[in-house]
Scaffold this active site. Structure first.
Site, PDB file in Angstrom:
ATOM      1  N   ASN A  84       0.857  -1.184   0.000  1.00 20.28           N
ATOM      2  CA  ASN A  84       0.000   0.000   0.000  1.00 20.28           C
ATOM      3  C   ASN A  84       0.894   1.235   0.000  1.00 20.28           C
ATOM      4  O   ASN A  84       1.346   1.694   1.053  1.00 20.28           O
ATOM      5  CB  ASN A  84      -0.929  -0.014   1.216  1.00 20.28           C
ATOM      6  CG  ASN A  84      -1.948  -1.136   1.151  1.00 20.28           C
ATOM      7  OD1 ASN A  84      -2.936  -1.042   0.429  1.00 20.28           O
ATOM      8  ND2 ASN A  84      -1.692  -2.207   1.902  1.00 20.28           N
ATOM      9  N   GLU A  85       1.171   1.742  -1.178  1.00 20.88           N
ATOM     10  CA  GLU A  85       2.104   2.839  -1.350  1.00 20.88           C
ATOM     11  C   GLU A  85       1.446   4.180  -1.009  1.00 20.88           C
ATOM     12  O   GLU A  85       0.226   4.254  -0.809  1.00 20.88           O
ATOM     13  CB  GLU A  85       2.606   2.857  -2.804  1.00 20.88           C
ATOM     14  CG  GLU A  85       3.361   1.600  -3.235  1.00 20.88           C
ATOM     15  CD  GLU A  85       4.785   1.534  -2.689  1.00 20.88           C
ATOM     16  OE1 GLU A  85       5.109   2.270  -1.735  1.00 20.88           O
ATOM     17  OE2 GLU A  85       5.578   0.738  -3.214  1.00 20.88           O
ATOM     18  N   PRO A  86       2.249   5.262  -0.925  1.00 19.79           N
ATOM     19  CA  PRO A  86       1.665   6.586  -0.692  1.00 19.79           C
ATOM     20  C   PRO A  86       0.515   6.879  -1.654  1.00 19.79           C
ATOM     21  O   PRO A  86       0.601   6.591  -2.852  1.00 19.79           O
ATOM     22  CB  PRO A  86       2.851   7.528  -0.941  1.00 19.79           C
ATOM     23  CG  PRO A  86       4.038   6.722  -0.525  1.00 19.79           C
ATOM     24  CD  PRO A  86       3.724   5.314  -0.969  1.00 19.79           C
TER      25      PRO A  86
ATOM     26  N   SER B 141      -2.505   5.542  -0.973  1.00 19.02           N
ATOM     27  CA  SER B 141      -3.503   4.498  -0.708  1.00 19.02           C
ATOM     28  C   SER B 141      -4.568   5.012   0.254  1.00 19.02           C
ATOM     29  O   SER B 141      -4.288   5.785   1.165  1.00 19.02           O
ATOM     30  CB  SER B 141      -2.821   3.255  -0.107  1.00 19.02           C
ATOM     31  OG  SER B 141      -1.915   2.685  -1.016  1.00 19.02           O
TER      32      SER B 141
ATOM     33  N   THR C 251      10.441   1.987  -3.682  1.00 17.78           N
ATOM     34  CA  THR C 251      10.224   0.568  -3.375  1.00 17.78           C
ATOM     35  C   THR C 251      10.945  -0.306  -4.392  1.00 17.78           C
ATOM     36  O   THR C 251      11.583  -1.307  -4.037  1.00 17.78           O
ATOM     37  CB  THR C 251       8.722   0.252  -3.374  1.00 17.78           C
ATOM     38  OG1 THR C 251       8.083   1.037  -2.366  1.00 17.78           O
ATOM     39  CG2 THR C 251       8.466  -1.220  -3.105  1.00 17.78           C
TER      40      THR C 251
END
Length: 640
Positions: free
Chosen positions: A162-164, A166, A181
């Site tokens: 869940n990246e920035p 999300s 990432t």
């Protein structure tokens, strides 16, 4: 009363945090928590549903669970697992697959029923992903939800993938990976360009439904993002901050990962400190000066009182005396004589005056760390007549481009032909190299011949750099520690032969000074492994050889990060001319110029990073009110 004190210490922290001395103790505690949950539910005839994570962080937990299974009878027959994520696309048999990871680290070593194991499918057709994700959610719900979810945290603040950006109510879905990432995963894939751009991940909303959530983080690389997650405002920019909204979460950290939390980094803001600790006083006064943008000698009693340091002012004042004491301590770290100044009183100097001519060994993990990290000091030691040796601990052969390796063999062939020599062997080598490289897979180990060629490229550059610094060839040593090449195929590659090679060099030189790389943010990195080998060698020698007691160990940092100012024990100032000489020494490493194979997070060339880092160190000293220099190389003494 103790409870009130703890609340005061942790008042900046917005969720529960438990800190252990190291990751091994923490991993055992988490594994015990999981085992107790399994046993409790087994006694009730219930199924345990676990949410599992991958990556380096949970490896210790899984190892302890395997031990509990093998030695203490913990059974996983009634356990159901759901993994957080998987790269997409990704074959389950691939080395980088999380299926492979989970089998190697846990599932193949315990008695779990693989029918109870659920991992996102990286082989799905694009049109089937949405249905799969919905089914994944429904399966979790059908088991009554997750009893315990373990998490790591990425440097973007992601949990799962869940990246920035999300959403807090997101479910299982296909996501695009953040560039950072992918950079962090680049070594596993043989370069960022080979890392998948997407992944299937359990959503934040799904994670939130777990009855218990444990987020783990180890080492200083995670300290910055942990501070944001624990003390920062809730923001989609750092998805882990959403965990502040959960009543069922706990962060479990080692001391390094917790080191930037306020209660550890700036403790005077939240509790009474031991102001009899000189290092604490020095750290606090430097922090105060930098925070207020003032030279140390201009700090006032009001500054102390308004910034949590009133007790220091009261117990050890007047304030100006504290300022002078700290100022003098920092000033005494500055020396133009890193090998000690001969025939001078040395009680307040970083290094001893005698012997006037010291035997020094600079240990360089890679073939360029010496000149990048401490090239100015290297040159100065040689210029000042010390008996300086350099030891390159690894070949660095993974950091040479394939086409550069071919180019050097082409040169050898052309040169041999120009001298009328037979090139049959070289021609065959070149043909074999071209054939292998044409079908080389990402992260595939090179053939022995290619590794040799790449190692020779870096060896030649290292010799050129060391000669430029002032050494003759007899003082240039290539340890070529075996762990480096073994590590391409083995999980725990360090062996007795690595230590014995290091011991042999130390015995032959019997140094008064050892300089070693002190970049320990990555506990699995080459710098840390090389230092551990050196430390093992010195500790063994200390038991039998008296000279070790007179050997001082100085740590230096690499091109990325400097020691904190309060940590520095020796600061070697460089003139503009010395900065230029250091730059030219770095330029000898031509294979690492322009665009190295492993550039890290920083797009700048190594020489630029090194110069800007050392200039910033000098600027900090200047802003604290000390003399202004062009640049400074910093060192911290390590005591055996």
């Amino acid at each position: 009363m103790a409870r009130l004190n703890l609340l005061e210490e942790t008042r900046f922290e917005k969720l529960p945090v438990t800190v252990y001395p190291d990751q091994h103790i923490a991993s055992r505690q988490i594994a015990a928590r999981i085992a107790n949950l399994i046993r409790k539910k087994q006694a009730l005839g219930e199924t345990t549903v676990l949410g599992l994570a991958t990556g380096v962080t949970p490896i210790g937990v899984y190892a302890e669970l395997v031990r509990l299974y093998k030695e203490e009878g913990l059974s996983f027959k009634g356990v159901v697992t759901f993994n957080l994520d998987e790269y997409y696309p990704m074959k389950p048999s691939a080395a980088q697959s999380y299926v492979t990871f989970m089998k190697e680290n846990l599932f193949d070593q315990i008695d779990i029923d693989m029918a109870n194991v659920h991992i996102p499918d990286g082989t799905l057709a694009p049109e089937d992903i949405a249905a799969f994700c919905l089914d994944y959610e429904q399966k979790i719900s059908a088991y009554g939800g997750l009893d315990l979810q373990i998490l790591g945290i990425g440097r973007t603040g992601h949990i799962g993938f869940n990246e920035p950006g999300s959403a807090p109510n997101s479910g299982t879905r296909l996501v695009t990976l953040d560039d950072l990432t992918r950079r962090d995963a680049s070594r596993d894939f043989g370069g960022k360009q080979n890392v998948p751009t997407k992944a299937i991940t359990m959503g934040i909303g799904t994670i939130f439904k777990a009855r218990e959530i444990v987020l783990m983080a180890w080492n200083k690389k995670k300290a910055f993002i942990i501070k944001k997650a624990v003390e920062g405002e809730i923001s989609s920019d750092v998805p882990a901050t959403y965990l502040q909204l959960s009543e069922n979460v706990e962060f479990v950290l080692d001391e390094d990962a917790a080191s930037e939390l306020t209660r550890f980094d700036i403790p005077w803001l939240v509790k009474d400190c031991n102001w009899n600790d000189a290092s604490m006083v020095r750290k606090a006064v430097i922090w105060l000066a930098r925070s207020l943008g003032k030279p140390i000698l201009k700090l006032t009693e009001e500054d102390y009182n308004n910034n949590g340091m009133a007790q220091l002012a009261t117990d050890h004042g007047p304030v100006y005396s504290i300022n002078i004491h700290v100022f003098n301590a920092i000033q005494r770290t500055i020396t133009g004589w890193p090998g000690g100044k001969p025939r001078e009183e040395d009680t307040r100097r970083p290094e001893r005056a005698e012997p006037a001519k010291k035997r020094s060994i600079i240990f360089s993990p890679h073939p360029d760390d010496d000149v990048i990290s401490m090239g100015g000091t290297f040159i100065r030691l040689a210029d000042q007549g010390h008996d300086v040796h350099v030891a390159y601990q690894t070949s660095g052969n993974t950091a040479v481009w394939d086409d550069d390796a071919l180019r050097f063999v082409e040169f050898a062939i052309d040169f041999s032909k120009s001298q009328g020599s037979d090139t049959e062997t070289l021609d065959q080598l070149y043909k074999d190299m071209r054939q292998f490289l044409a079908t080389k897979q990402p992260n595939q180990a090179d053939t022995r011949e290619i590794q040799t060629v790449k190692g020779l490229v870096r060896k030649g550059e290292a010799i050129a750099g060391a000669r430029f610094a002032g050494l003759d060839d007899a003082h240039i040593h290539f340890l070529d520690l075996p762990f480096y090449d073994r590590g391409k195929t083995q999980r725990n590659p360090v062996g007795e032969d690595d230590i014995e090679k290091t011991i042999a060099l130390l015995q032959s030189v019997k140094p008064h000074q050892v300089f070693a790389a002190g970049d320990f943010a990555d506990p699995h990195g080459t710098h840390q492994v090389c230092f551990d080998i050196l430390l093992s060698a010195l500790k063994r020698l200390k038991e039998t050889e008296d000279w070790v007691n007179d050997c001082w160990i100085w740590l230096y940092r690499g091109a990325w990060h400097e020691f904190e100012t309060h940590e520095i024990e020796m600061a070697v100032p460089l003139s503009p001319q010395e900065v230029e000489r250091k730059r030219f020494a770095i330029f000898k490493h031509q294979s690492q110029k322009d665009r190295p194979v492993f550039p890290g997070d920083d797009a700048r060339e190594f020489w630029v990073r090194a110069e800007e880092r050392t200039r910033e160190t000098a600027h900090i000293y200047d802003r604290l009110g000390l003399a202004e220099y062009e640049a400074m190389e910093a060192f911290v003494r390590y005591r055996l």
